[in-house]
Design a protein around this motif. Structure first.
Motif, PDB file in Angstrom:
ATOM      1  N   ILE A 110       0.830  -1.205   0.000  1.00 37.02           N
ATOM      2  CA  ILE A 110       0.000   0.000   0.000  1.00 37.02           C
ATOM      3  C   ILE A 110       0.864   1.254   0.000  1.00 37.02           C
ATOM      4  CG2 ILE A 110      -1.600   1.366   1.404  1.00 37.02           C
ATOM      5  CD1 ILE A 110      -2.897  -1.287   2.257  1.00 37.02           C
ATOM      6  N   LEU A 111       1.918   1.267   0.828  1.00 40.25           N
ATOM      7  CA  LEU A 111       2.801   2.437   0.888  1.00 40.25           C
ATOM      8  C   LEU A 111       3.526   2.641  -0.433  1.00 40.25           C
ATOM      9  CD1 LEU A 111       4.265   1.990   4.490  1.00 40.25           C
ATOM     10  CD2 LEU A 111       2.578   3.678   3.729  1.00 40.25           C
ATOM     11  N   ARG A 112       3.864   1.549  -1.088  1.00 41.43           N
ATOM     12  CA  ARG A 112       4.488   1.643  -2.410  1.00 41.43           C
ATOM     13  C   ARG A 112       3.534   2.323  -3.394  1.00 41.43           C
ATOM     14  NH1 ARG A 112       4.877  -3.465  -3.256  1.00 41.43           N
ATOM     15  NH2 ARG A 112       6.814  -3.747  -2.103  1.00 41.43           N
ATOM     16  N   GLN A 113       2.252   1.945  -3.345  1.00 40.92           N
ATOM     17  CA  GLN A 113       1.250   2.536  -4.239  1.00 40.92           C
ATOM     18  C   GLN A 113       1.008   4.009  -3.914  1.00 40.92           C
ATOM     19  OE1 GLN A 113      -2.192   0.051  -3.762  1.00 40.92           O
ATOM     20  NE2 GLN A 113      -1.266  -1.719  -4.761  1.00 40.92           N
ATOM     21  N   GLN A 114       1.184   4.367  -2.637  1.00 39.60           N
ATOM     22  CA  GLN A 114       0.992   5.752  -2.213  1.00 39.60           C
ATOM     23  C   GLN A 114       2.183   6.640  -2.569  1.00 39.60           C
ATOM     24  OE1 GLN A 114      -1.726   7.224  -0.714  1.00 39.60           O
ATOM     25  NE2 GLN A 114      -2.813   5.294  -1.088  1.00 39.60           N
ATOM     26  N   CYS A 115       3.208   6.039  -3.167  1.00 39.94           N
ATOM     27  CA  CYS A 115       4.397   6.790  -3.598  1.00 39.94           C
ATOM     28  C   CYS A 115       5.095   7.502  -2.447  1.00 39.94           C
ATOM     29  CB  CYS A 115       4.048   7.804  -4.686  1.00 39.94           C
ATOM     30  SG  CYS A 115       3.357   7.070  -6.178  1.00 39.94           S
ATOM     31  N   VAL A 116       5.145   6.844  -1.273  1.00 40.15           N
ATOM     32  CA  VAL A 116       5.885   7.445  -0.167  1.00 40.15           C
ATOM     33  C   VAL A 116       7.355   7.538  -0.541  1.00 40.15           C
ATOM     34  CG1 VAL A 116       4.269   6.616   1.580  1.00 40.15           C
ATOM     35  CG2 VAL A 116       6.248   5.211   0.970  1.00 40.15           C
ATOM     36  N   GLU A 117       8.036   8.493   0.055  1.00 43.11           N
ATOM     37  CA  GLU A 117       9.453   8.694  -0.271  1.00 43.11           C
ATOM     38  C   GLU A 117      10.378   7.823   0.566  1.00 43.11           C
ATOM     39  OE1 GLU A 117      10.881  12.688  -1.045  1.00 43.11           O
ATOM     40  OE2 GLU A 117       8.806  13.402  -1.000  1.00 43.11           O
ATOM     41  N   GLY A 118       9.845   7.248   1.630  1.00 40.03           N
ATOM     42  CA  GLY A 118      10.647   6.376   2.481  1.00 40.03           C
ATOM     43  C   GLY A 118       9.736   5.594   3.404  1.00 40.03           C
ATOM     44  N   VAL A 119      10.252   4.479   3.945  1.00 40.24           N
ATOM     45  CA  VAL A 119       9.476   3.628   4.849  1.00 40.24           C
ATOM     46  C   VAL A 119      10.316   3.325   6.085  1.00 40.24           C
ATOM     47  CG1 VAL A 119       8.377   1.380   5.179  1.00 40.24           C
ATOM     48  CG2 VAL A 119       8.170   2.555   2.973  1.00 40.24           C
ATOM     49  N   ILE A 120       9.683   3.466   7.266  1.00 45.43           N
ATOM     50  CA  ILE A 120      10.277   3.038   8.528  1.00 45.43           C
ATOM     51  C   ILE A 120       9.506   1.809   8.975  1.00 45.43           C
ATOM     52  CG2 ILE A 120      10.770   3.664  10.923  1.00 45.43           C
ATOM     53  CD1 ILE A 120      10.666   6.617   9.998  1.00 45.43           C
ATOM     54  N   LEU A 121      10.219   0.732   9.241  1.00 48.13           N
ATOM     55  CA  LEU A 121       9.573  -0.545   9.515  1.00 48.13           C
ATOM     56  C   LEU A 121      10.042  -1.120  10.846  1.00 48.13           C
ATOM     57  CD1 LEU A 121       7.921  -3.082   8.593  1.00 48.13           C
ATOM     58  CD2 LEU A 121      10.006  -3.850   7.420  1.00 48.13           C
ATOM     59  N   VAL A 122       9.088  -1.405  11.731  1.00 51.93           N
ATOM     60  CA  VAL A 122       9.380  -2.178  12.935  1.00 51.93           C
ATOM     61  C   VAL A 122       8.778  -3.551  12.695  1.00 51.93           C
ATOM     62  CG1 VAL A 122       9.175  -2.340  15.431  1.00 51.93           C
ATOM     63  CG2 VAL A 122       9.246  -0.094  14.332  1.00 51.93           C
ATOM     64  N   SER A 123       9.628  -4.510  12.371  1.00 51.54           N
ATOM     65  CA  SER A 123       9.141  -5.819  11.932  1.00 51.54           C
ATOM     66  C   SER A 123       9.775  -6.944  12.739  1.00 51.54           C
ATOM     67  CB  SER A 123       9.464  -6.032  10.448  1.00 51.54           C
ATOM     68  OG  SER A 123       9.246  -7.372  10.062  1.00 51.54           O
ATOM     69  N   THR A 124       8.951  -7.892  13.162  1.00 50.97           N
ATOM     70  CA  THR A 124       9.469  -9.100  13.807  1.00 50.97           C
ATOM     71  C   THR A 124       9.260 -10.316  12.918  1.00 50.97           C
ATOM     72  OG1 THR A 124       7.362  -9.571  14.901  1.00 50.97           O
ATOM     73  CG2 THR A 124       8.920  -8.166  16.077  1.00 50.97           C
ATOM     74  N   LYS A 125       8.562 -10.141  11.805  1.00 54.03           N
ATOM     75  CA  LYS A 125       8.157 -11.283  10.991  1.00 54.03           C
ATOM     76  C   LYS A 125       8.938 -11.430   9.689  1.00 54.03           C
ATOM     77  CE  LYS A 125       4.903 -12.386  13.900  1.00 54.03           C
ATOM     78  NZ  LYS A 125       5.000 -13.600  14.726  1.00 54.03           N
TER      79      LYS A 125
END
Length: 333
Positions: A110-125
């Motif tokens: 979804i964030l890719r489709q929203q054309c965000v300029e960057g992503v911060i991810l807190v991921s355990t999976k």
């Protein structure tokens, strides 16, 4: 609602000229520019964010994926990120993954489709292999609260060292039969805190009874269930180090429901330093993480990458111990 064509007609110029003025993307003489801006103001024209993104390739937006927005640790990360993004003219889109792999993957799309300029991810999976795949089609990415070996920015705190601080504190107080309520095995931070606990006990020459290590889920209910299991042992522990504050609060609640209290019947230490612990009785001893700084620094790394800095950084921040009333022996060690 006024359109860019309306602005062009009122100013007596072409649509492309209006676009150059609005996006500061090319030369326009000052008089023409003033005429366009006057038309924009007169018509109260609001450019479409989507259209502007298509023209400038900039959305002014950063995505943030957190696993559990109800855990006070994560809103503090979000606050640090949002404050820093705002200072630089960026907006933040917040996504809550509920600790689920499918939701992490969904929100990345979804964030890719929203054309965000960057992503911060807190991921355990997401595994490192999966992150590598995702990064092929993602904008700049920063991973928080896990150590990573990929060419991706990452920010974590010293979980092994923080667990050692908690365990050593209990040892200094004179406790020897020390339990650990661990986080979920899928969490890298939980595994590192478990490692710090085991390492510190080994350095003190104390064997760990396997029954004293109980896996929790980083939630209050998980802390209650884990404490109930520890209390049911033939020989309950003298003290317990919990892998996060939410489980520590749950553990304290279970103690009270069992007509026991900390530290008289069992000492309790948490991890994170969330604000909730200020309202818990007894005041919780905890390892404080630099949570706000994690979010703040993540945005700084993203902005450096957006500007073209390709030097990846793996930053490890140091936690600190805050001693409360839940772990200190009243009669001394």
């Amino acid at each position: 609602m006024a359109t860019i064509k309306d602005v062009a007609a009122l100013a007596g110029v072409s649509v492309s000229t209006v676009s150059r003025v609005i996006n500061a993307s090319g030369y326009v003489d000052s008089k023409t520019g003033e005429r366009v801006l006057a038309a924009v103001e007169a018509l109260d024209y609001r450019p479409s964010r989507i259209a502007r993104t298509l023209v400038t390739r900039r959305s002014g937006t950063i995505g943030l994926i957190l696993p559990d927005i109800t855990n006070p640790f994560f809103p503090e990360v979000a606050r640090g990120a949002e404050d820093e993004a705002y200072r630089h003219g960026y907006n933040l889109i917040l996504c809550n993954s509920d600790w689920k792999l499918e939701k992490e993957t969904l929100y990345l799309g979804i964030l890719r489709q929203q054309c965000v300029e960057g992503v911060i991810l807190v991921s355990t999976k997401l595994t490192e292999e999966r992150l590598t795949e995702e990064c092929r089609s993602l904008p700049p990415l920063v991973v928080i609260d896990r150590t990573i070996t990929l060419d991706i920015h990452s920010i974590s705190s010293n979980n092994v060292g923080g667990a050692a601080l908690a365990t050593k504190h209990l040892l200094v107080q004179g406790y020897r039969r020390i339990a650990h309520i661990a986080g979920p095995a899928s969490s890298i931070s939980a595994r590192q805190r478990l490692e710090g606990y085991h390492r510190t006990m080994a350095e003190a020459g104390l064997p760990v009874d396997p029954a004293l290590v109980v896996e929790g889920d980083y939630r209050l209910g998980g802390g209650k269930k884990a404490m109930a299991r520890l209390l049911a042992l033939t020989e309950p522990p003298e003290a317990v180090f919990c892998a996060n504050d939410m489980m520590a609060v749950g553990a304290l609640e279970q103690l009270q429901e069992s007509d026991r209290c900390a530290p008289a019947d069992m000492a309790v230490v948490g991890y994170d330093g969330i604000d909730l612990t200020r309202y818990v009785h007894p005041r919780l001893t905890t390892v404080i993480q630099p949570t706000y700084q994690m979010g703040e620094r993540a945005v700084q790394l993203l902005l450096e990458t957006i500007k073209g800095n390709e030097s990846f950084q793996h930053i490890e921040l140091e936690p600190r111990l805050a001693i409360g009333d839940s772990s200190v022996r009243r009669d001394g060690p």
